[in-house]
Design a protein around this motif. Structure first.
Motif, short mmCIF file in Angstrom:
data_model
loop_
_atom_site.label_atom_id
_atom_site.label_comp_id
_atom_site.label_asym_id
_atom_site.label_seq_id
_atom_site.Cartn_x
_atom_site.Cartn_y
_atom_site.Cartn_z
N THR A 175 0.86 -1.19 0.00
CA THR A 175 0.00 0.00 0.00
C THR A 175 0.90 1.24 0.00
OG1 THR A 175 -0.10 0.21 2.42
CG2 THR A 175 -1.79 -1.17 1.36
N PRO A 176 0.40 2.37 -0.47
CA PRO A 176 1.22 3.59 -0.43
C PRO A 176 1.64 3.98 0.99
CG PRO A 176 -0.58 3.88 -1.97
CD PRO A 176 -0.83 2.58 -1.25
N SER A 177 0.80 3.72 1.98
CA SER A 177 1.13 4.11 3.35
C SER A 177 2.11 3.14 4.01
CB SER A 177 -0.15 4.20 4.20
OG SER A 177 -0.79 2.94 4.27
N ASP A 178 2.19 1.90 3.53
CA ASP A 178 3.13 0.90 4.04
C ASP A 178 3.54 0.02 2.86
OD1 ASP A 178 4.58 -1.05 5.33
OD2 ASP A 178 3.04 -1.58 6.78
N PRO A 179 4.54 0.47 2.08
CA PRO A 179 4.84 -0.16 0.79
C PRO A 179 5.24 -1.62 0.85
CG PRO A 179 5.85 2.01 0.93
CD PRO A 179 5.34 1.69 2.30
N LEU A 180 5.81 -2.07 1.97
CA LEU A 180 6.28 -3.45 2.03
C LEU A 180 5.28 -4.41 2.67
CD1 LEU A 180 10.05 -2.98 3.01
CD2 LEU A 180 9.09 -3.49 0.75
N TYR A 181 4.60 -3.97 3.71
CA TYR A 181 3.78 -4.90 4.49
C TYR A 181 2.31 -4.49 4.65
CZ TYR A 181 7.98 -7.48 5.80
OH TYR A 181 9.13 -8.25 5.77
N GLY A 182 1.93 -3.37 4.10
CA GLY A 182 0.55 -2.90 4.30
C GLY A 182 -0.48 -3.82 3.69
N ARG A 183 -1.64 -3.86 4.31
CA ARG A 183 -2.76 -4.62 3.77
C ARG A 183 -4.02 -3.77 3.83
NH1 ARG A 183 -2.32 -10.01 2.62
NH2 ARG A 183 -0.32 -10.93 3.16
N CYS A 184 -4.84 -3.92 2.81
CA CYS A 184 -6.09 -3.19 2.75
C CYS A 184 -7.15 -4.19 2.33
CB CYS A 184 -6.00 -2.10 1.69
SG CYS A 184 -6.50 -0.50 2.26
N ALA A 185 -8.25 -4.20 3.05
CA ALA A 185 -9.37 -5.01 2.59
C ALA A 185 -9.80 -4.49 1.23
CB ALA A 185 -10.52 -4.94 3.59
N THR A 186 -10.43 -5.35 0.44
CA THR A 186 -10.82 -4.92 -0.89
C THR A 186 -12.05 -4.01 -0.88
OG1 THR A 186 -12.07 -6.98 -1.16
CG2 THR A 186 -9.84 -6.92 -2.05
N GLU A 187 -12.61 -3.74 0.30
CA GLU A 187 -13.74 -2.83 0.38
C GLU A 187 -13.30 -1.43 -0.03
OE1 GLU A 187 -12.90 -4.79 2.90
OE2 GLU A 187 -14.54 -6.24 2.93
N ALA A 188 -14.23 -0.69 -0.59
CA ALA A 188 -13.93 0.63 -1.12
C ALA A 188 -13.36 1.56 -0.05
CB ALA A 188 -15.19 1.24 -1.75
N GLU A 189 -13.85 1.45 1.20
CA GLU A 189 -13.43 2.39 2.24
C GLU A 189 -11.93 2.30 2.50
OE1 GLU A 189 -15.85 0.16 2.63
OE2 GLU A 189 -17.63 1.45 2.47
N GLY A 190 -11.41 1.09 2.60
CA GLY A 190 -10.00 0.92 2.89
C GLY A 190 -9.12 1.50 1.80
N TRP A 191 -9.46 1.23 0.55
CA TRP A 191 -8.65 1.76 -0.54
C TRP A 191 -8.89 3.24 -0.76
CZ3 TRP A 191 -4.45 -0.41 -1.85
CH2 TRP A 191 -4.31 -1.80 -1.74
N ALA A 192 -10.09 3.72 -0.44
CA ALA A 192 -10.37 5.16 -0.61
C ALA A 192 -9.42 5.99 0.24
CB ALA A 192 -11.83 5.46 -0.25
N ALA A 193 -9.12 5.51 1.44
CA ALA A 193 -8.19 6.24 2.31
C ALA A 193 -6.79 6.27 1.70
CB ALA A 193 -8.15 5.59 3.69
N GLU A 194 -6.37 5.18 1.08
CA GLU A 194 -5.06 5.15 0.43
C GLU A 194 -5.02 6.05 -0.80
OE1 GLU A 194 -2.25 3.65 1.29
OE2 GLU A 194 -2.99 2.54 3.03
N LEU A 195 -6.13 6.13 -1.50
CA LEU A 195 -6.18 6.91 -2.74
C LEU A 195 -6.36 8.39 -2.51
CD1 LEU A 195 -8.50 4.53 -4.79
CD2 LEU A 195 -6.10 5.02 -5.30
N ASP A 196 -6.85 8.75 -1.33
CA ASP A 196 -7.31 10.11 -1.08
C ASP A 196 -6.26 11.16 -1.44
OD1 ASP A 196 -9.23 11.97 -0.20
OD2 ASP A 196 -8.16 12.18 1.71
N ALA A 197 -5.04 10.98 -0.97
CA ALA A 197 -4.00 11.99 -1.21
C ALA A 197 -3.02 11.55 -2.29
CB ALA A 197 -3.25 12.26 0.09
N LEU A 198 -3.38 10.53 -3.04
CA LEU A 198 -2.44 9.99 -4.03
C LEU A 198 -2.58 10.74 -5.36
CD1 LEU A 198 -0.42 7.56 -4.08
CD2 LEU A 198 -2.19 6.32 -5.33
N PRO A 199 -1.50 11.39 -5.82
CA PRO A 199 -1.58 12.14 -7.08
C PRO A 199 -1.40 11.21 -8.28
CG PRO A 199 0.59 12.40 -6.13
CD PRO A 199 -0.19 11.52 -5.18
N ALA A 200 -2.38 10.34 -8.49
CA ALA A 200 -2.31 9.39 -9.61
C ALA A 200 -3.72 8.98 -10.01
CB ALA A 200 -1.49 8.17 -9.23
#
Length: 230
Positions: A120-145
């Motif tokens: 994940t962007p917040s923990d590039p080596l070991y992070g995990r995010c459930a596939t639910e939209a909420e978990g990934w939305a937080a990762e995407l929020d500040a991502l310039p991509a």
């Protein structure tokens, strides 16, 4: 329009990598080239020769720094045993290559901005995010991509969240989809596709049995390869 092939989690499975059936303009690799499989040296050599973009996975990092401190209890026996094997066969130059891989990368192709990381962007080596939209939305929020490309879980998925896309191509060398098929993704003509293919699993198993790993480690790794599940 160019054609990207996106792969992740090869895990020393050179048979699966060699059997990749797709032609491409660029090959992108989302980490974990090594460990678990019998041919990490060959995998690293081929990725070095063919891939345009590669990010570092947690297994690459562990081999690069001889560090077994962060394995989870569930995977520690197979991770430690195969890390030692991998470290014994990789050249100094290959270990330096793994050490020099970035944790994250960005690239623009045909007007689309991609962000690549292993977990994940917040923990590039070991992070995990459930596939639910909420978990990934937080990762995407500040991502310039426009597109986030991740691996690590070995489970392929493709999600559109708001105006962004999250894609995991699954695992090429250690699939955990319940079937022993190598998974990958393609981007062409502005579209993503998740794909899979058969490779000679029995050949990989035979090579794995030849490594003289501890019995319980060998049996678990063979089972994962043959069933596509943990």
């Amino acid at each position: 329009m160019m054609k990207l092939v996106i792969i992740s989690d090869i895990h020393g499975n050179h048979d699966a990598l060699r059997a990749l059936p797709e032609e491409y303009d660029e090959l992108w690799v989302l980490g974990d080239l090594v460990n678990y499989g019998p041919q990490p040296k060959e995998v690293v050599a081929e990725v070095m020769a063919k891939a345009s973009l590669v990010v570092q996975g947690n297994h690459d990092n562990a081999v690069a720094y001889d560090d077994d401190s962060r394995w989870s209890a569930r995977y520690r026996p197979i991770a430690e045993a195969t890390r030692r094997f991998t470290s014994s066969v990789l050249s100094d130059a290959q270990k330096a290559y793994l050490r020099g891989l970035p944790l994250q990368a960005q690239a623009e192709r045909d007007g689309l901005l991609f962000h690549l990381t292993h977990a994940t962007p917040s923990d590039p080596l070991y992070g995990r995010c459930a596939t639910e939209a909420e978990g990934w939305a937080a990762e995407l929020d500040a991502l310039p991509a426009d597109v986030l490309l991740v691996g690590h879980t070995h489970v392929p998925f493709l999600r559109r969240i708001g105006d962004k896309v999250v894609l995991n191509p699954g695992s090429l060398g250690q699939p955990r989809t319940g079937v022993p098929l190598a998974s990958y993704a393609v981007w062409q003509d502005g579209r993503f596709a998740l794909k899979s293919y058969r490779y000679p699993v029995e050949a990989t198993v035979e090579k794995l049995r030849g490594l003289a790993l501890p019995g319980h480690v060998e049996s678990e790794l063979v089972s994962i390869l043959e069933t596509g599940s943990v």
